[in-house]
Design a protein around this motif. Structure first.
Motif, short mmCIF file in Angstrom:
data_model
loop_
_atom_site.label_atom_id
_atom_site.label_comp_id
_atom_site.label_asym_id
_atom_site.label_seq_id
_atom_site.Cartn_x
_atom_site.Cartn_y
_atom_site.Cartn_z
N GLN A 44 0.75 -1.30 -0.09
CA GLN A 44 -0.06 -0.02 0.07
C GLN A 44 0.78 1.31 0.08
O GLN A 44 2.03 1.24 0.52
N ARG A 45 0.34 2.49 -0.59
CA ARG A 45 1.10 3.59 -0.48
C ARG A 45 1.08 4.03 0.96
O ARG A 45 0.13 3.94 1.89
N GLU A 46 2.59 4.47 1.29
CA GLU A 46 2.63 4.88 2.55
C GLU A 46 3.07 6.59 2.43
O GLU A 46 3.92 6.85 1.80
N LEU A 47 2.93 7.21 3.62
CA LEU A 47 3.52 8.56 3.82
C LEU A 47 4.72 8.48 4.52
O LEU A 47 4.94 7.71 5.64
N VAL A 48 5.90 8.94 3.72
CA VAL A 48 7.07 8.81 4.52
C VAL A 48 7.69 10.03 5.00
O VAL A 48 8.80 10.03 5.93
N ALA A 49 7.31 11.25 4.46
CA ALA A 49 7.69 12.59 5.14
C ALA A 49 6.63 13.64 4.86
O ALA A 49 6.02 13.58 3.89
N SER A 50 6.57 14.40 5.64
CA SER A 50 5.62 15.56 5.60
C SER A 50 6.25 16.88 6.19
O SER A 50 7.36 16.86 6.91
N ASP A 61 9.44 6.03 10.55
CA ASP A 61 10.72 5.45 11.21
C ASP A 61 11.74 4.86 10.20
O ASP A 61 12.82 5.13 10.62
N ALA A 62 11.08 4.41 9.21
CA ALA A 62 12.01 3.47 8.18
C ALA A 62 12.90 4.49 7.55
O ALA A 62 14.11 3.95 7.03
N VAL A 63 12.79 5.88 7.44
CA VAL A 63 13.58 6.82 6.93
C VAL A 63 14.02 7.76 7.64
O VAL A 63 14.84 8.74 7.12
N LYS A 64 13.82 7.80 8.73
CA LYS A 64 14.21 8.98 9.78
C LYS A 64 15.73 8.73 9.89
O LYS A 64 16.32 7.83 9.89
N GLY A 65 16.39 10.17 9.86
CA GLY A 65 17.73 10.27 9.73
C GLY A 65 18.32 10.11 8.32
O GLY A 65 19.54 10.30 8.23
N ARG A 66 17.55 9.49 7.42
CA ARG A 66 18.21 9.41 6.03
C ARG A 66 17.68 10.29 4.90
O ARG A 66 18.43 10.79 4.06
N PHE A 67 16.28 10.59 5.28
CA PHE A 67 15.73 11.64 4.26
C PHE A 67 15.22 12.75 4.99
O PHE A 67 15.09 12.73 6.07
N VAL A 78 8.26 21.41 -3.72
CA VAL A 78 8.75 20.48 -2.43
C VAL A 78 9.70 19.39 -3.01
O VAL A 78 9.71 18.75 -4.20
N TYR A 79 10.75 19.18 -1.93
CA TYR A 79 11.92 18.28 -2.63
C TYR A 79 12.05 17.14 -1.43
O TYR A 79 11.45 17.35 -0.14
N LEU A 80 12.80 16.21 -1.65
CA LEU A 80 12.75 14.94 -0.67
C LEU A 80 14.27 14.69 -1.09
O LEU A 80 14.65 13.80 -2.11
N GLN A 81 15.26 14.96 -0.24
CA GLN A 81 16.58 14.47 -0.27
C GLN A 81 16.74 13.05 0.36
O GLN A 81 16.39 12.96 1.69
N MET A 82 17.29 12.13 -0.52
CA MET A 82 17.28 10.71 0.11
C MET A 82 18.79 10.31 0.10
O MET A 82 19.31 10.20 -0.82
N ASN A 83 19.14 10.02 1.46
CA ASN A 83 20.83 9.71 1.67
C ASN A 83 20.74 8.26 2.15
O ASN A 83 19.57 7.67 2.56
N ASN A 84 21.88 7.43 1.84
CA ASN A 84 22.14 6.14 2.35
C ASN A 84 20.60 5.31 2.02
O ASN A 84 20.26 4.95 2.99
N LEU A 85 20.57 5.25 0.80
CA LEU A 85 19.25 4.61 0.46
C LEU A 85 19.72 3.21 0.49
O LEU A 85 20.60 2.40 0.22
#
Length: 114
Positions: A44-50, A61-67, A78-85
């Motif tokens: 299912q579609r999930e919200l990862v950042a707001s 929680d799955a992306v905290k500290g990386r996104f 709006v941007y989403l910087q994704m590190n340590n993928l």
């Protein structure tokens, strides 16, 4: 009618980075809380950042500290910087108003693979 256009996805190795962009037309994003959502195959579609109008941010929680989500009101983007993928970040990524009640854009595909 707001139109959202996501871009910036691609193929990246584990540990790599990508920056996603979401440009809007037909609405002024600065007036709305916005989010990045993702949908992995078979899930299912999930919200990862707001990010709120006042620029407060929240992350799954799955992306905290990386996104990192951010917004440029002058560019209506709006941007989403994704590190340590990680492999598990592979998904189609979408932006939308929180709680996801606007028409969805086409999304941008992110594939993390070695």
């Amino acid at each position: 009618q707001v139109q959202l256009v996501e871009s910036g996805g691609g193929l990246v190795q584990p540990g790599g980075s990508l920056r996603l962009s979401c440009a809007a037309s037909g609405s002024i994003l600065r007036a709305y809380n916005m989010g990045w959502y993702r949908q992995a195959p078979g899930k299912q579609r999930e919200l990862v950042a707001s990010i709120t109008v006042s620029r407060s941010t929240n992350y799954a929680d799955a992306v905290k500290g990386r996104f990192t989500i951010s917004r440029d009101n002058a560019k209506n983007t709006v941007y989403l910087q994704m590190n340590n993928l990680k492999f598990e970040d592979t998904a189609d990524y979408y932006c939308n108003h929180v709680p996801g009640d606007w028409a969805w854009g086409q999304g941008t595909q992110v594939t993390v693979s070695s």
